[in-house]
Design a protein around this motif. Structure first.
Motif, PDB file in Angstrom:
ATOM      1  N   UNK A   1      81.830  29.141  77.946  1.00  0.00           N
ATOM      2  CA  UNK A   1      81.436  30.081  76.898  1.00  0.00           C
ATOM      3  C   UNK A   1      79.987  30.476  77.154  1.00  0.00           C
ATOM      4  N   UNK A   2      79.731  31.777  77.213  1.00  0.00           N
ATOM      5  CA  UNK A   2      78.401  32.290  77.508  1.00  0.00           C
ATOM      6  C   UNK A   2      77.793  32.837  76.222  1.00  0.00           C
ATOM      7  N   UNK A   3      76.615  32.369  75.886  1.00  0.00           N
ATOM      8  CA  UNK A   3      75.926  32.803  74.664  1.00  0.00           C
ATOM      9  C   UNK A   3      74.573  33.387  75.059  1.00  0.00           C
ATOM     10  N   UNK A   4      74.370  34.670  74.745  1.00  0.00           N
ATOM     11  CA  UNK A   4      73.087  35.301  75.045  1.00  0.00           C
ATOM     12  C   UNK A   4      72.161  35.178  73.840  1.00  0.00           C
ATOM     13  N   UNK A   5      70.971  34.675  74.073  1.00  0.00           N
ATOM     14  CA  UNK A   5      70.004  34.520  72.999  1.00  0.00           C
ATOM     15  C   UNK A   5      68.900  33.582  73.410  1.00  0.00           C
ATOM     16  N   UNK A   6      67.836  33.561  72.624  1.00  0.00           N
ATOM     17  CA  UNK A   6      66.665  32.744  72.933  1.00  0.00           C
ATOM     18  C   UNK A   6      66.753  31.408  72.209  1.00  0.00           C
ATOM     19  N   UNK A   7      66.575  30.332  72.974  1.00  0.00           N
ATOM     20  CA  UNK A   7      66.474  28.996  72.371  1.00  0.00           C
ATOM     21  C   UNK A   7      65.038  28.810  71.852  1.00  0.00           C
ATOM     22  N   UNK A   8      64.841  28.029  70.791  1.00  0.00           N
ATOM     23  CA  UNK A   8      65.837  27.147  70.166  1.00  0.00           C
ATOM     24  C   UNK A   8      66.673  27.781  69.056  1.00  0.00           C
ATOM     25  N   UNK A   9      66.321  29.009  68.611  1.00  0.00           N
ATOM     26  CA  UNK A   9      66.988  29.570  67.431  1.00  0.00           C
ATOM     27  C   UNK A   9      68.486  29.775  67.650  1.00  0.00           C
ATOM     28  N   UNK A  10      68.883  30.185  68.863  1.00  0.00           N
ATOM     29  CA  UNK A  10      70.293  30.474  69.121  1.00  0.00           C
ATOM     30  C   UNK A  10      71.150  29.211  69.078  1.00  0.00           C
ATOM     31  N   UNK A  11      70.511  28.042  69.162  1.00  0.00           N
ATOM     32  CA  UNK A  11      71.253  26.785  69.206  1.00  0.00           C
ATOM     33  C   UNK A  11      71.775  26.344  67.847  1.00  0.00           C
ATOM     34  N   UNK A  12      71.232  26.904  66.777  1.00  0.00           N
ATOM     35  CA  UNK A  12      71.523  26.401  65.438  1.00  0.00           C
ATOM     36  C   UNK A  12      73.007  26.442  65.083  1.00  0.00           C
ATOM     37  N   UNK A  13      73.714  27.481  65.555  1.00  0.00           N
ATOM     38  CA  UNK A  13      75.109  27.650  65.169  1.00  0.00           C
ATOM     39  C   UNK A  13      76.091  27.145  66.224  1.00  0.00           C
ATOM     40  N   UNK A  14      75.604  26.510  67.286  1.00  0.00           N
ATOM     41  CA  UNK A  14      76.503  26.003  68.318  1.00  0.00           C
ATOM     42  C   UNK A  14      77.093  24.659  67.894  1.00  0.00           C
ATOM     43  N   UNK A  15      78.321  24.348  68.326  1.00  0.00           N
ATOM     44  CA  UNK A  15      78.919  23.045  68.004  1.00  0.00           C
ATOM     45  C   UNK A  15      78.160  21.906  68.669  1.00  0.00           C
TER      46      UNK A  15
END
Length: 405
Positions: free
Chosen positions: A306-320
């Protein structure tokens, strides 16, 4: 102790001669309600409603007479035979098998299943079963109450799969339903059921006529690990050398049932190789080109990422929740955000000792046991045996003792 214990598989077909003979001689019969209602169960026999197999095994071990245990499908395939044969009960069993519920489910779907993964989902293994569904294109899930089609669909958020849900196989209430994974939670499903989970692009180079090994064909994957840049659509970013990647993979030890985060996935080399170990991988990068390269690398390796485009750390909040994490970029801030999610292991790298110390102290403060090594590799031109390229970096790894090793 019971004089004889016979375990009979039931798939909805009339009992075989061996099954009828064992039932006729039984003085104790254990099974589910629909098993105990079978006309072949003797009226005189003691009946045990099969809930806890361990409790039933203790009852059988203390019974003087002939015992029969009825179970759906093949009782030797993720079934009661393993528990009954446990040393503490001292039982010797004979088995009369039937068609397994997995084989029945694929038969109803009209599909082969030699290339399928088979997992059991209950309260302790549901998340790991979902991770196998993320990582593979064909999975059969033997469900249980509270870990059924609805829960599978909810935990697969962000990954599109098709569910073939087979309810109460072999009974007059049997029903087969096809839904997408995002719709599975909209229904109430009857137990017992088996879910066939299908989806994702086919593996590159998959043989048209099937492979030779159940669960997949390893011959379609590249040979070797920590492959060089030429095997991927470069360029490699800092920290993506094959030597560093080999060490990162060794520290994390991704395996089936794990969910791996690859943050700052770059070329996709780490994502592809972690996925080849059987783990589910979520690859994160803010660069759309890096996401495209990672998707291509995963597909060439036959990996469902699964590929998720976005900037860490904010994009990590909704990941399992992850099991193990590689942080390929973002420094101490991203490492701290990852450590807050408590994965069992984290690996990252640093270009300088000061940066390594900052990350190491951060991991220590989060309760991780930290290791750091200075890695140096020198590539040689073997025609003249002269140095071509030298790379130096710090490898940091953190291990959380209170998580599964």
């Amino acid at each position: 102790m019971a004089d004889r214990v016979t375990v009979i598989g039931w798939d909805g077909s009339p009992p075989t001669a061996a099954a009828r003979s064992a039932l006729a001689a039984a003085t104790l019969v254990a099974g589910a309600a629909h098993h105990l209602a079978l006309p072949e169960v003797p009226e005189r026999a003691e009946r045990i409603r099969l809930g806890s197999v361990a409790l039933a095994a203790r009852r059988i071990a203390g019974h003087r007479g002939t015992a029969v245990v009825l179970a759906d499908g093949d009782p030797g395939f993720f079934g009661v035979v393993r528990t009954l044969r446990a040393p503490q009960y001292g039982l010797e069993v004979e088995v009369v098998p039937a068609v397994s519920s997995v084989a029945q489910a694929f038969a109803r779907a009209g599909m082969p299943w030699d290339d399928a993964q088979v997992v059991v989902a209950h309260s302790r293994t549901l998340r790991r079963a979902v991770n196998v569904c993320r990582a593979h294109t064909k999975v059969a899930v033997l469900t249980s109450p509270g870990a059924g089609p609805a829960e599978l669909g909810l935990l697969l958020e962000g990954v599109h799969r098709t569910f073939v849900i087979c309810e109460e196989l072999g009974t007059d209430r049997e029903q087969v339903t096809v839904v997408t994974s995002d719709k599975a939670a909209d229904h109430a499903w009857r137990d017992p059921n088996v879910v066939i989970v299908i989806g994702g692009p086919p593996a590159a180079g998959a043989p048209e006529n099937g492979g030779w090994l159940s669960g997949g064909d390893p011959d379609t994957a590249p040979r070797g690990w920590a492959l060089p840049a030429a095997e991927y659509e470069g360029p490699f970013a800092e920290g993506e050398s094959e030597q560093l990647r080999a060490a990162q993979l060794a520290r994390l030890g991704p395996r089936p049932g794990d969910l791996v985060w690859d943050i700052g996935c770059g070329s996709g080399a780490f994502t592809a190789e972690a996925g080849r170990f059987g783990a589910a991988v979520i690859a994160v990068d803010q660069d759309p080109d890096a996401c495209a390269r990672t998707l291509a690398a995963a597909r060439r390796s036959g990996v469902q990422a699964q590929i998720v485009q976005g900037a860490a750390p904010h994009i990590l909040e909704d990941l399992p929740e992850p099991d193990v994490v590689r942080v390929g970029g973002g420094g101490a801030a991203v490492v701290s955000a990852v450590a807050d999610r408590r994965p069992a292991r984290i690996v990252t790298h640093a270009a300088t000792r000061d940066a390594a110390e900052l990350v190491g102290r951060n991991l220590t403060e989060h309760g991780y046991d930290v290791e750091c090594a200075l890695l140096q590799s020198v590539e040689l031109d073997t025609r003249a045996w002269t140095e071509k390229e030298r790379t130096v970096g710090f490898l940091l790894s953190g291990r959380l003792q209170d998580r599964h090793p």
